[in-house]
Scaffold this motif. Structure first.
Motif, PDB file in Angstrom:
ATOM      1  N   THR A 275     -44.580  13.556  10.619  1.00 47.47           N
ATOM      2  CA  THR A 275     -44.301  14.214  11.982  1.00 47.47           C
ATOM      3  C   THR A 275     -43.678  13.285  12.638  1.00 47.47           C
ATOM      4  O   THR A 275     -44.088  12.093  12.943  1.00 47.47           O
ATOM      5  CB  THR A 275     -45.419  14.780  12.438  1.00 47.47           C
ATOM      6  OG1 THR A 275     -46.314  15.860  11.838  1.00 47.47           O
ATOM      7  CG2 THR A 275     -45.164  15.527  13.773  1.00 47.47           C
TER       8      THR A 275
ATOM      9  N   SER B 171     -41.713  12.670  16.384  1.00 47.55           N
ATOM     10  CA  SER B 171     -41.253  13.133  17.917  1.00 47.55           C
ATOM     11  C   SER B 171     -40.805  11.914  18.680  1.00 47.55           C
ATOM     12  O   SER B 171     -41.028  10.834  18.288  1.00 47.55           O
ATOM     13  CB  SER B 171     -42.492  13.762  18.399  1.00 47.55           C
ATOM     14  OG  SER B 171     -43.141  14.729  17.885  1.00 47.55           O
TER      15      SER B 171
ATOM     16  N   ASP C  63     -36.099  20.972  12.232  1.00 43.62           N
ATOM     17  CA  ASP C  63     -36.632  22.131  13.210  1.00 43.62           C
ATOM     18  C   ASP C  63     -35.174  22.281  14.032  1.00 43.62           C
ATOM     19  O   ASP C  63     -34.902  21.429  14.594  1.00 43.62           O
ATOM     20  CB  ASP C  63     -37.687  21.694  14.274  1.00 43.62           C
ATOM     21  CG  ASP C  63     -37.687  22.462  15.503  1.00 43.62           C
ATOM     22  OD1 ASP C  63     -37.065  23.672  15.321  1.00 43.62           O
ATOM     23  OD2 ASP C  63     -38.517  22.144  16.344  1.00 43.62           O
TER      24      ASP C  63
ATOM     25  N   HIS D 170     -35.573  23.655  18.304  1.00 49.65           N
ATOM     26  CA  HIS D 170     -35.778  22.797  19.464  1.00 49.65           C
ATOM     27  C   HIS D 170     -34.692  21.640  19.393  1.00 49.65           C
ATOM     28  O   HIS D 170     -34.413  21.038  20.312  1.00 49.65           O
ATOM     29  CB  HIS D 170     -37.022  22.386  19.544  1.00 49.65           C
ATOM     30  CG  HIS D 170     -37.882  23.325  19.663  1.00 49.65           C
ATOM     31  ND1 HIS D 170     -38.953  23.661  18.652  1.00 49.65           N
ATOM     32  CD2 HIS D 170     -38.518  23.758  20.876  1.00 49.65           C
ATOM     33  CE1 HIS D 170     -39.967  24.580  19.398  1.00 49.65           C
ATOM     34  NE2 HIS D 170     -39.475  24.707  20.462  1.00 49.65           N
ATOM     35  N   TRP D 171     -34.179  21.568  18.062  1.00 49.73           N
ATOM     36  CA  TRP D 171     -33.045  20.342  17.789  1.00 49.73           C
ATOM     37  C   TRP D 171     -31.948  21.130  17.302  1.00 49.73           C
ATOM     38  O   TRP D 171     -31.920  21.962  16.624  1.00 49.73           O
ATOM     39  CB  TRP D 171     -33.619  19.484  16.742  1.00 49.73           C
ATOM     40  CG  TRP D 171     -35.069  18.703  17.270  1.00 49.73           C
ATOM     41  CD1 TRP D 171     -36.049  19.160  17.409  1.00 49.73           C
ATOM     42  CD2 TRP D 171     -34.608  17.271  18.029  1.00 49.73           C
ATOM     43  NE1 TRP D 171     -36.897  18.034  17.915  1.00 49.73           N
ATOM     44  CE2 TRP D 171     -36.137  16.999  18.227  1.00 49.73           C
ATOM     45  CE3 TRP D 171     -33.767  16.504  18.101  1.00 49.73           C
ATOM     46  CZ2 TRP D 171     -36.570  15.716  18.672  1.00 49.73           C
ATOM     47  CZ3 TRP D 171     -34.035  14.967  18.792  1.00 49.73           C
ATOM     48  CH2 TRP D 171     -35.555  14.800  18.973  1.00 49.73           C
TER      49      TRP D 171
ATOM     50  N   TYR E  32     -31.863  16.871  20.941  1.00 51.55           N
ATOM     51  CA  TYR E  32     -32.864  17.780  21.512  1.00 51.55           C
ATOM     52  C   TYR E  32     -32.282  18.736  22.471  1.00 51.55           C
ATOM     53  O   TYR E  32     -31.589  18.564  23.317  1.00 51.55           O
ATOM     54  CB  TYR E  32     -33.933  16.827  22.218  1.00 51.55           C
ATOM     55  CG  TYR E  32     -35.333  17.695  22.383  1.00 51.55           C
ATOM     56  CD1 TYR E  32     -35.761  18.319  21.384  1.00 51.55           C
ATOM     57  CD2 TYR E  32     -35.752  17.844  23.740  1.00 51.55           C
ATOM     58  CE1 TYR E  32     -37.112  18.961  21.464  1.00 51.55           C
ATOM     59  CE2 TYR E  32     -37.116  18.463  23.832  1.00 51.55           C
ATOM     60  CZ  TYR E  32     -37.622  19.146  22.681  1.00 51.55           C
ATOM     61  OH  TYR E  32     -38.870  19.429  22.993  1.00 51.55           O
TER      62      TYR E  32
ATOM     63  N   LYS F 216     -43.630  13.389  28.736  1.00 50.33           N
ATOM     64  CA  LYS F 216     -43.536  14.254  27.879  1.00 50.33           C
ATOM     65  C   LYS F 216     -43.056  13.830  26.541  1.00 50.33           C
ATOM     66  O   LYS F 216     -42.380  12.908  26.427  1.00 50.33           O
ATOM     67  CB  LYS F 216     -42.765  15.377  28.269  1.00 50.33           C
ATOM     68  CG  LYS F 216     -43.248  16.240  29.598  1.00 50.33           C
ATOM     69  CD  LYS F 216     -44.844  16.816  29.433  1.00 50.33           C
ATOM     70  CE  LYS F 216     -45.086  17.570  30.800  1.00 50.33           C
ATOM     71  NZ  LYS F 216     -46.413  17.931  30.842  1.00 50.33           N
ATOM     72  N   LYS F 217     -43.491  14.869  25.553  1.00 52.54           N
ATOM     73  CA  LYS F 217     -43.046  14.149  24.159  1.00 52.54           C
ATOM     74  C   LYS F 217     -42.063  15.691  23.470  1.00 52.54           C
ATOM     75  O   LYS F 217     -42.641  16.668  23.858  1.00 52.54           O
ATOM     76  CB  LYS F 217     -44.242  14.133  23.433  1.00 52.54           C
ATOM     77  CG  LYS F 217     -44.023  13.745  21.638  1.00 52.54           C
ATOM     78  CD  LYS F 217     -45.391  13.367  21.081  1.00 52.54           C
ATOM     79  CE  LYS F 217     -46.388  14.536  20.758  1.00 52.54           C
ATOM     80  NZ  LYS F 217     -47.400  14.312  19.767  1.00 52.54           N
ATOM     81  N   THR F 218     -41.299  15.143  22.660  1.00 52.73           N
ATOM     82  CA  THR F 218     -40.484  16.673  22.191  1.00 52.73           C
ATOM     83  C   THR F 218     -41.239  17.196  21.092  1.00 52.73           C
ATOM     84  O   THR F 218     -42.116  16.537  20.699  1.00 52.73           O
ATOM     85  CB  THR F 218     -39.275  15.737  21.195  1.00 52.73           C
ATOM     86  OG1 THR F 218     -39.634  14.890  20.221  1.00 52.73           O
ATOM     87  CG2 THR F 218     -38.216  15.106  22.434  1.00 52.73           C
ATOM     88  N   GLU F 219     -40.858  18.400  20.654  1.00 52.16           N
ATOM     89  CA  GLU F 219     -41.485  18.923  19.449  1.00 52.16           C
ATOM     90  C   GLU F 219     -40.807  18.356  18.409  1.00 52.16           C
ATOM     91  O   GLU F 219     -39.811  17.321  18.511  1.00 52.16           O
ATOM     92  CB  GLU F 219     -40.568  20.532  19.507  1.00 52.16           C
ATOM     93  CG  GLU F 219     -41.198  21.384  20.562  1.00 52.16           C
ATOM     94  CD  GLU F 219     -42.482  21.635  20.650  1.00 52.16           C
ATOM     95  OE1 GLU F 219     -43.200  21.839  19.665  1.00 52.16           O
ATOM     96  OE2 GLU F 219     -43.087  21.729  21.563  1.00 52.16           O
ATOM     97  N   PRO F 220     -41.633  18.118  17.498  1.00 50.59           N
ATOM     98  CA  PRO F 220     -41.147  17.346  16.275  1.00 50.59           C
ATOM     99  C   PRO F 220     -39.829  17.718  15.722  1.00 50.59           C
ATOM    100  O   PRO F 220     -39.498  19.046  15.551  1.00 50.59           O
ATOM    101  CB  PRO F 220     -42.431  17.738  15.259  1.00 50.59           C
ATOM    102  CG  PRO F 220     -43.523  18.278  15.874  1.00 50.59           C
ATOM    103  CD  PRO F 220     -42.985  18.866  17.015  1.00 50.59           C
TER     104      PRO F 220
ATOM    105  N   THR G  46     -41.799  17.846  10.073  1.00 49.75           N
ATOM    106  CA  THR G  46     -42.929  17.781  10.060  1.00 49.75           C
ATOM    107  C   THR G  46     -43.328  17.246   8.450  1.00 49.75           C
ATOM    108  O   THR G  46     -44.682  16.890   8.266  1.00 49.75           O
ATOM    109  CB  THR G  46     -43.809  18.693  10.385  1.00 49.75           C
ATOM    110  OG1 THR G  46     -43.297  19.793   9.656  1.00 49.75           O
ATOM    111  CG2 THR G  46     -43.813  19.030  11.834  1.00 49.75           C
TER     112      THR G  46
END
Length: 177
Positions: free
Chosen positions: A73, A75, A104, A107-108, A119, A127-131, A134
């Motif tokens: 994963t 991020s 992904d 989101h990307w 992104y 905050k952290k991005t969605e992966p 994965t």
């Protein structure tokens, strides 16, 4: 000492010189103002801080098994309070190794012409991005390999899209990616 007689030519020259002096005196304030003109602007610049890191969850195997899916994963975390746009470059170290990565695309973005995945939204502070992905699936290989990951961020303020923001730091226009 003899006195010289003044001729009409002398008088005309005296009048001409006197006229020149008067004209200069009349225009002197304009010339003086030109040399005394002053303009000042004070600009306040603040440097924003956007520091980010790649966060990865991965337990590397001791040996590579063919046709196996490994959990990995990836991020990006924004470590500051400055909202920013993120892009990530992903490449395997050996192009001939059969490897599949399910990115992904919700989101990307898909991989763009410049080689980056963007992104789609602003990454807010802390905050952290969605992966980005994965898992990684190997093909028919037992060779070890590395996946190279490089990320960049740019402050989001003043830009509508991540592509526009990153193009601005290169002094370019958005290329429509």
């Amino acid at each position: 000492m003899r006195k010289r007689k003044r001729t009409p030519c002398d008088r005309a020259l005296a009048v001409l010189v006197l006229t020149g002096i008067v004209v200069q005196l009349i225009h002197m304030p304009e010339v003086s103002a030109y040399f005394a003109d002053r303009n000042e602007k004070n600009n306040v610049l603040q440097v924003g801080d956007n520091t980010s890191t790649i966060e990865e969850k991965f337990d590397p195997p001791d040996t590579v098994t063919p046709d196996t899916t490994y959990n990995k994963t990836v991020s990006v975390r924004n470590q500051t309070d400055t909202p920013c746009y993120v892009r990530v470059f992903v490449e395997k170290d050996q192009s001939e190794i059969p490897l599949s990565i399910a990115f992904d695309t919700k989101h990307w973005t898909e991989k763009q012409a410049d080689g980056y995945y963007y992104y789609r939204t602003v990454l807010e502070g802390k905050k952290k991005t969605e992966p980005l992905f994965t898992s990684v699936t190997t093909g028919k290989t037992e060779e070890t390999f590395r996946i190279l990951i490089y990320e960049e961020t740019v402050q989001a303020q003043g830009f509508q899209t991540p592509q526009e923001a990153f193009a601005s730091i290169r002094g370019e226009q958005e290329s429509g990616v």
